[in-house]
Design an enzyme around this catalytic site. Structure first.
Site, mmCIF file in Angstrom:
data_model
loop_
_atom_site.group_PDB
_atom_site.id
_atom_site.type_symbol
_atom_site.label_atom_id
_atom_site.label_comp_id
_atom_site.label_asym_id
_atom_site.label_seq_id
_atom_site.Cartn_x
_atom_site.Cartn_y
_atom_site.Cartn_z
ATOM 1 N N GLU A 130 -0.113 -11.676 -5.918
ATOM 2 C CA GLU A 130 0.053 -11.140 -4.575
ATOM 3 C C GLU A 130 -0.320 -12.163 -3.511
ATOM 4 O OE1 GLU A 130 -2.249 -7.471 -4.562
ATOM 5 O OE2 GLU A 130 -2.134 -7.458 -6.741
ATOM 6 N N HIS B 83 2.314 -7.312 -2.232
ATOM 7 C CA HIS B 83 1.735 -6.995 -3.553
ATOM 8 C C HIS B 83 2.828 -7.098 -4.635
ATOM 9 C CE1 HIS B 83 -0.279 -4.723 -6.653
ATOM 10 N NE2 HIS B 83 -1.214 -4.237 -5.871
ATOM 11 N N ASP C 7 -8.312 -8.755 -12.631
ATOM 12 C CA ASP C 7 -8.248 -8.342 -11.226
ATOM 13 C C ASP C 7 -9.046 -9.369 -10.422
ATOM 14 O OD1 ASP C 7 -8.015 -7.020 -8.840
ATOM 15 O OD2 ASP C 7 -8.761 -5.082 -9.568
ATOM 16 N N ARG D 201 5.209 2.364 -7.606
ATOM 17 C CA ARG D 201 4.614 1.232 -8.307
ATOM 18 C C ARG D 201 5.688 0.237 -8.726
ATOM 19 N NH1 ARG D 201 -0.168 0.465 -9.159
ATOM 20 N NH2 ARG D 201 -0.741 2.679 -9.151
ATOM 21 N N ARG E 202 2.455 1.776 3.097
ATOM 22 C CA ARG E 202 3.283 1.784 1.872
ATOM 23 C C ARG E 202 4.148 3.033 1.780
ATOM 24 N NH1 ARG E 202 -0.283 0.500 -3.428
ATOM 25 N NH2 ARG E 202 -1.766 1.981 -2.584
#
Ligand code: BG6
Length: 302
Positions: A273, A172, A216, A77, A103
């Site tokens: 992002e 991101h 979000d 993260r 990722r």
């Protein structure tokens, strides 16, 4: 990619550049360390994830979880994870990983270079060529990271298969802020966004965006630079090859559920992002390619 060793010394021999680009072990994995004048960047080979960007004279620009650990099978993260070839949950749900499958994959250096303007590294993801049970296609996926006056990321997908495919994706980026309560996000005024916390309702908001709770949002139809402004500095993000930008902060309850945000991490970060998401879907016929670009720069405050 012929050399599949992850030994920093072997990688350094092949791709290192004296005083500009070296390889090391960090956070439990192999990283490339780039420098250019007063700027510095650290890139993990896992996920081709930029973990750190220190802009000349403006300090660390990216937020990274204090629990960041490579090689655990879980995405780290923070920094700039590459979400590909789907953004968010897989459209068919199920047990497929959120934000695609690269990722946590190992990427490999393809080339490195330096000039008076920049130091750069290009990485490729072999797993993209093999596809995934939830994405049965073949692509060449490369991320070029260019460190100069700005940090620029070029994420290029080429369809190497025999049928068309659709793609959503994101760089991101987790940006570091001194205090989220003091942040203005500029450049999103009156732009439509999908509110992912309100069943995908389409909304707009006038004025600078302030963050005072979980947020979000997938902004759509955006072509302008977006700026994160706080008392100390302005971080500008220019995007190319897309018309969407995602704004995300998990705030307190979701941070607790995520478990890797660290103590009050939500106050020190904001995700903005560069994305192809929502209705912004890329379709590539065999042989076609597409590049998603993020140009990140820091300057002194307002
Ligand atoms: C954001 C999404 O891009 O990523 C959020 O909009 C999501 O919905 C967040 O929670 C983090 O995702 P992950 O998979 O890294 O925990």
């Amino acid at each position: 990619m012929e050399s599949l060793t992850n030994e920093p010394a072997a990688l350094g021999q092949r791709y290192g550049i004296a005083r500009r680009l070296t390889f090391a072990e960090m956070h439990g994995g192999t990283v490339a360390e780039l420098s250019h004048d007063g700027a510095r960047a650290i890139v993990a080979l896992q996920g081709a994830q930029v973990l750190s960007y220190e802009a000349d004279g403006h300090g660390e620009v990216l937020w990274l979880s204090p629990q960041a650990r490579l090689g655990t099978g879980k995405a780290v993260r923070g920094g700039i994870p590459v979400c590909w070839p789907w953004f968010g949950p897989h459209p068919q749900g199920g047990s497929h990983p959120a934000h695609g499958f690269v990722r946590t994959q190992r990427w490999w250096p393809v080339s490195t270079a330096t000039s008076t303007d920049s130091t750069r590294i290009k990485l490729a993801c072999p797993a993209a060529g093999e596809g995934h049970s939830a994405w049965p296609h073949s692509a060449r996926l490369e991320l070029e990271i260019v460190l100069g006056q700005c940090l620029t990321l070029f994420l290029t997908t080429r369809n190497t298969g025999t049928s068309e495919f659709a793609l959503t994706q994101a760089l991101h980026s987790y940006f570091r802020v001194d205090d989220i309560a003091d942040v203005d996000v500029l450049g999103l005024e009156d732009v439509h966004f999908i509110d992912q916390l309100d069943s995908g309702a389409l909304k707009t908001e006038g004025g600078a965006v302030r963050i005072a709770g979980e947020i979000d949002r997938v902004y759509q139809g955006l072509t302008e630079t977006v700026t994160i402004a706080d008392a100390r500095r302005r971080i500008a993000i220019q995007s190319r090859g897309c018309t969407s930008v995602v704004l995300w902060n998990p705030w307190i309850d979701k941070s607790a559920r995520l478990g890797d945000m660290g103590e009050d991490g939500y106050r020190r970060m904001l995700c903005l992002e560069t994305a192809n998401a929502g209705a912004d879907v890329i379709t590539l016929a065999p042989g076609e390619s597409h590049t998603l670009t993020a140009i990140i720069s820091a300057t002194s405050a307002r």
